[in-house]
Scaffold this motif. Structure first.
Motif, PDB file in Angstrom:
ATOM      1  N   LEU A  43       0.827  -1.201   0.000  1.00 42.53           N
ATOM      2  CA  LEU A  43       0.000   0.000   0.000  1.00 42.53           C
ATOM      3  C   LEU A  43       0.863   1.255   0.000  1.00 42.53           C
ATOM      4  O   LEU A  43       0.624   2.191  -0.779  1.00 42.53           O
ATOM      5  N   TYR A  44       1.892   1.288   0.838  1.00 47.48           N
ATOM      6  CA  TYR A  44       2.790   2.445   0.813  1.00 47.48           C
ATOM      7  C   TYR A  44       3.447   2.605  -0.555  1.00 47.48           C
ATOM      8  O   TYR A  44       3.579   3.719  -1.089  1.00 47.48           O
ATOM      9  N   LEU A  45       3.878   1.491  -1.143  1.00 51.03           N
ATOM     10  CA  LEU A  45       4.595   1.557  -2.417  1.00 51.03           C
ATOM     11  C   LEU A  45       3.665   1.937  -3.570  1.00 51.03           C
ATOM     12  O   LEU A  45       4.053   2.724  -4.450  1.00 51.03           O
ATOM     13  N   THR A  46       2.447   1.414  -3.593  1.00 51.28           N
ATOM     14  CA  THR A  46       1.526   1.818  -4.657  1.00 51.28           C
ATOM     15  C   THR A  46       1.117   3.275  -4.506  1.00 51.28           C
ATOM     16  O   THR A  46       0.964   3.987  -5.508  1.00 51.28           O
ATOM     17  N   GLU A  47       0.974   3.729  -3.284  1.00 55.71           N
ATOM     18  CA  GLU A  47       0.686   5.154  -3.062  1.00 55.71           C
ATOM     19  C   GLU A  47       1.812   6.022  -3.604  1.00 55.71           C
ATOM     20  O   GLU A  47       1.586   7.149  -4.062  1.00 55.71           O
ATOM     21  N   ALA A  48       3.040   5.495  -3.540  1.00 52.81           N
ATOM     22  CA  ALA A  48       4.209   6.238  -4.023  1.00 52.81           C
ATOM     23  C   ALA A  48       4.430   6.077  -5.526  1.00 52.81           C
ATOM     24  O   ALA A  48       5.397   6.631  -6.072  1.00 52.81           O
ATOM     25  N   GLY A  49       3.565   5.304  -6.194  1.00 47.01           N
ATOM     26  CA  GLY A  49       3.647   5.197  -7.637  1.00 47.01           C
ATOM     27  C   GLY A  49       4.348   3.973  -8.178  1.00 47.01           C
ATOM     28  O   GLY A  49       4.518   3.839  -9.397  1.00 47.01           O
ATOM     29  N   TYR A  50       4.743   3.031  -7.329  1.00 48.40           N
ATOM     30  CA  TYR A  50       5.406   1.818  -7.790  1.00 48.40           C
ATOM     31  C   TYR A  50       4.374   0.826  -8.340  1.00 48.40           C
ATOM     32  O   TYR A  50       3.231   0.760  -7.855  1.00 48.40           O
ATOM     33  N   ASP A  51       4.812   0.058  -9.340  1.00 51.09           N
ATOM     34  CA  ASP A  51       4.007  -1.041  -9.871  1.00 51.09           C
ATOM     35  C   ASP A  51       4.309  -2.272  -9.017  1.00 51.09           C
ATOM     36  O   ASP A  51       5.426  -2.797  -9.046  1.00 51.09           O
ATOM     37  N   VAL A  52       3.329  -2.735  -8.252  1.00 50.77           N
ATOM     38  CA  VAL A  52       3.555  -3.747  -7.217  1.00 50.77           C
ATOM     39  C   VAL A  52       2.721  -4.993  -7.493  1.00 50.77           C
ATOM     40  O   VAL A  52       1.537  -4.904  -7.848  1.00 50.77           O
ATOM     41  N   VAL A  53       3.349  -6.155  -7.290  1.00 48.75           N
ATOM     42  CA  VAL A  53       2.657  -7.444  -7.337  1.00 48.75           C
ATOM     43  C   VAL A  53       2.832  -8.134  -5.994  1.00 48.75           C
ATOM     44  O   VAL A  53       3.955  -8.210  -5.475  1.00 48.75           O
ATOM     45  N   VAL A  54       1.739  -8.628  -5.419  1.00 46.23           N
ATOM     46  CA  VAL A  54       1.769  -9.392  -4.170  1.00 46.23           C
ATOM     47  C   VAL A  54       1.405 -10.835  -4.494  1.00 46.23           C
ATOM     48  O   VAL A  54       0.366 -11.089  -5.110  1.00 46.23           O
ATOM     49  N   LEU A  55       2.264 -11.781  -4.074  1.00 45.67           N
ATOM     50  CA  LEU A  55       1.998 -13.208  -4.237  1.00 45.67           C
ATOM     51  C   LEU A  55       1.631 -13.807  -2.890  1.00 45.67           C
ATOM     52  O   LEU A  55       2.422 -13.744  -1.949  1.00 45.67           O
ATOM     53  N   GLU A  56       0.441 -14.379  -2.793  1.00 48.84           N
ATOM     54  CA  GLU A  56      -0.042 -15.002  -1.562  1.00 48.84           C
ATOM     55  C   GLU A  56      -0.297 -16.486  -1.819  1.00 48.84           C
ATOM     56  O   GLU A  56      -1.016 -16.844  -2.756  1.00 48.84           O
ATOM     57  N   ALA A  57       0.288 -17.341  -0.986  1.00 51.07           N
ATOM     58  CA  ALA A  57       0.168 -18.787  -1.202  1.00 51.07           C
ATOM     59  C   ALA A  57      -1.251 -19.290  -0.964  1.00 51.07           C
ATOM     60  O   ALA A  57      -1.656 -20.293  -1.559  1.00 51.07           O
ATOM     61  N   ALA A  58      -2.000 -18.638  -0.105  1.00 48.74           N
ATOM     62  CA  ALA A  58      -3.365 -19.080   0.210  1.00 48.74           C
ATOM     63  C   ALA A  58      -4.338 -17.949  -0.100  1.00 48.74           C
ATOM     64  O   ALA A  58      -4.639 -17.679  -1.252  1.00 48.74           O
ATOM     65  N   ARG A  59      -4.855 -17.285   0.943  1.00 55.30           N
ATOM     66  CA  ARG A  59      -5.776 -16.165   0.788  1.00 55.30           C
ATOM     67  C   ARG A  59      -5.213 -14.958   1.520  1.00 55.30           C
ATOM     68  O   ARG A  59      -4.452 -15.098   2.478  1.00 55.30           O
ATOM     69  N   GLY A 188      -9.546  -4.794   3.711  1.00 52.88           N
ATOM     70  CA  GLY A 188      -9.704  -3.393   3.329  1.00 52.88           C
ATOM     71  C   GLY A 188      -8.428  -2.813   2.749  1.00 52.88           C
ATOM     72  O   GLY A 188      -8.465  -2.025   1.786  1.00 52.88           O
ATOM     73  N   GLU A 189      -7.288  -3.193   3.303  1.00 51.43           N
ATOM     74  CA  GLU A 189      -6.020  -2.714   2.755  1.00 51.43           C
ATOM     75  C   GLU A 189      -5.763  -3.309   1.376  1.00 51.43           C
ATOM     76  O   GLU A 189      -5.219  -2.631   0.493  1.00 51.43           O
ATOM     77  N   ALA A 190      -6.146  -4.565   1.181  1.00 53.10           N
ATOM     78  CA  ALA A 190      -6.000  -5.174  -0.143  1.00 53.10           C
ATOM     79  C   ALA A 190      -6.824  -4.417  -1.180  1.00 53.10           C
ATOM     80  O   ALA A 190      -6.369  -4.181  -2.310  1.00 53.10           O
ATOM     81  N   GLU A 191      -8.039  -4.016  -0.822  1.00 52.69           N
ATOM     82  CA  GLU A 191      -8.862  -3.243  -1.750  1.00 52.69           C
ATOM     83  C   GLU A 191      -8.239  -1.885  -2.043  1.00 52.69           C
ATOM     84  O   GLU A 191      -8.310  -1.385  -3.170  1.00 52.69           O
ATOM     85  N   ALA A 192      -7.606  -1.277  -1.036  1.00 48.73           N
ATOM     86  CA  ALA A 192      -6.933   0.000  -1.262  1.00 48.73           C
ATOM     87  C   ALA A 192      -5.763  -0.168  -2.233  1.00 48.73           C
ATOM     88  O   ALA A 192      -5.517   0.700  -3.078  1.00 48.73           O
ATOM     89  N   ILE A 193      -5.050  -1.284  -2.119  1.00 48.37           N
ATOM     90  CA  ILE A 193      -3.951  -1.572  -3.051  1.00 48.37           C
ATOM     91  C   ILE A 193      -4.496  -1.691  -4.469  1.00 48.37           C
ATOM     92  O   ILE A 193      -3.924  -1.160  -5.432  1.00 48.37           O
ATOM     93  N   ARG A 194      -5.626  -2.388  -4.615  1.00 44.07           N
ATOM     94  CA  ARG A 194      -6.263  -2.503  -5.936  1.00 44.07           C
ATOM     95  C   ARG A 194      -6.589  -1.127  -6.508  1.00 44.07           C
ATOM     96  O   ARG A 194      -6.361  -0.874  -7.702  1.00 44.07           O
ATOM     97  N   ARG A 195      -7.122  -0.258  -5.672  1.00 41.61           N
ATOM     98  CA  ARG A 195      -7.496   1.077  -6.140  1.00 41.61           C
ATOM     99  C   ARG A 195      -6.303   1.864  -6.647  1.00 41.61           C
ATOM    100  O   ARG A 195      -6.428   2.723  -7.529  1.00 41.61           O
TER     101      ARG A 195
END
Length: 425
Positions: A43-59, A188-195
């Motif tokens: 979230l901090y990095l996307t707010e700063a303009g970085y293109d970010v990918v998060v890999l989650e093994a489960a949910r 909620g933070e995941a949705e903010a990252i999507r936004r």
């Protein structure tokens, strides 16, 4: 792999599943782990303009982030006096200046992104004997010195007004702490990252990392090429993925029960101001009310992340020792979850290769620490590493006994401190 059957999963806000990674993709930053460490960083990095990918093994929020006690507790698992004694005044000054930022970041995220997660302010540290209360008086002075002026010492009569239990001789109320629904915060933070344009992939376990320019992170059906990689899996990171991280930490589990619903009057009779509570024992108990007037009660530690046989039988005596008036109460939920312990009880952050970062080992203070950690790694990637390096300089010690003996030796040490707790020395 679905969320563990917990109160949090049963009351999670409606949310869409994230896709599996099934392609070879590019990004600026690839984060391994979709818990608070990874989400805060993303979230901090996307707010700063970085293109970010998060890999989650489960949910998203599958591990400790979606299973913990939901307490927003300031500072670290070792307080600032221990930090000064071990690492010197300059380290204490730098770390002390940051020890209330995690809680402030959580409140900011909730307000900025309108995250519905039942946040309630206020937390109590409860002393079971005069020695513990003396330590809380000293903590009160230290935290005021570092800028927390939302504190109140509670004598025996004062703590009885906050907690309907005769166990405690005093306490410290921190109004800048609080409690919340942690899985809903994560969602909620995941949705903010999507936004902000960030991409999250669930059921996409990182299976191998090849360091280079760029780095490549592989999953079963795809891969990510990235300039930066952040390891943020904590206790749920596969040890073989990066053995250098696994050797200096120990997965442990804690257990939680949630009672049947109480009437509002009965619930507030237990905790009249709806504060969360943790006691000052080495193997501590922690508890709070949920938004629907249940009592959530946790405690105990299993070293080596062993799943206990009967959580009800482990927690019920502890709960009734605190609240004997709840004799016969039914438990609607019981679960266990892993957190990552370090030998120093301080979080471990640092760099493994050029552009490869890690953050792990919150040692029981993960809700707040992870939200500070995300801010620090974002600063480091932006060329301002001073605060990140204040933690990175701390020594990361291996557990004695190696992988085979570290669990029994740690449990033996914990038994010694538990005996001291019982004796009040």
């Amino acid at each position: 792999m679905e969320h563990v059957q917990s109160y949090y999963a049963a009351t999670a806000n409606p949310h869409d599943r994230w896709p599996r990674l099934a392609d070879d993709i590019l990004c600026d930053v690839c984060i391994i782990g979709g818990g608070f460490t990874g989400l805060s960083s993303a979230l901090y990095l996307t707010e700063a303009g970085y293109d970010v990918v998060v890999l989650e093994a489960a949910r998203v929020g599958f591990g400790a982030s979606g299973r913990n006690g939901g307490q927003v507790v300031n500072s670290y698992s070792r307080d600032i006096d221990v930090i000064e004694r071990r690492y010197g005044k300059e380290s204490a000054r730098l770390l002390g200046s940051m020890m209330f930022e995690g809680a402030a970041a959580i409140r900011d995220r909730i307000d900025r992104y309108a995250i519905s997660c039942d946040y309630r302010p206020g937390g109590v540290f409860a002393a079971l004997n005069s020695r513990q209360f003396s330590h809380l008086k000293q903590q009160h002075q230290r935290w005021q010195h570092y800028g927390n002026h939302q504190l109140e010492l509670l004598d025996e009569l004062g703590i009885r007004r906050k907690i309907a239990s005769e166990r405690y001789v005093g306490g410290l109320l921190d109004r800048s702490g609080g409690h919340l629904h942690p899985l809903n915060l994560a969602l909620g933070e995941a949705e903010a990252i999507r936004r902000h344009g960030g991409r999250i992939y669930e059921e996409s376990e990182a299976t191998a990392v090849t360091y280079g320019t760029p780095h490549r992170v592989r999953t079963a059906q795809g891969s990510v090429l990235a300039k930066y990689v952040i390891f943020a899996g904590n206790a749920y990171l596969a040890p073989q993925l990066e053995p250098r991280l696994a050797s200096k930490s120990l997965p442990c589990s804690s257990q939680i029960v949630v009672t049947e619903p109480l009437s509002r009057d009965k619930a507030l009779a237990l905790l009249p101001d709806n504060y969360c509570v943790e006691d000052r024992n080495y193997l501590l108990d922690y508890y709070r009310l949920t938004a629907d007037n249940r009592l959530l009660y946790g405690g105990g530690v299993s070293y080596g992340a062993r799943e206990p046989g009967n959580i009800h039988e482990l927690i019920r005596p502890r709960l009734l020792k605190t609240f004997p008036q709840l004799e016969g109460i039914k438990f609607d939920y019981a679960w266990s979850g892993n957190f990552l312990l370090t030998l120093s009880r301080m979080p471990q952050i640092g760099r493994l290769e050029n552009g490869v970062y890690y953050m792990q080992g919150d040692s029981g203070h993960g809700v707040t620490w992870t939200h500070l950690a995300g801010k620090l790694v974002c600063e480091a990637l932006q060329g301002e590493p001073k605060r990140f390096d204040a933690f990175a300089r701390l020594p990361h010690l291996p557990f004695p006994g190696g992988r085979r003996l570290r669990t029994p030796l740690t449990a033996l040490g914990a038994a010694w401190y538990a005996l001291r707790d019982r004796l009040g020395v």
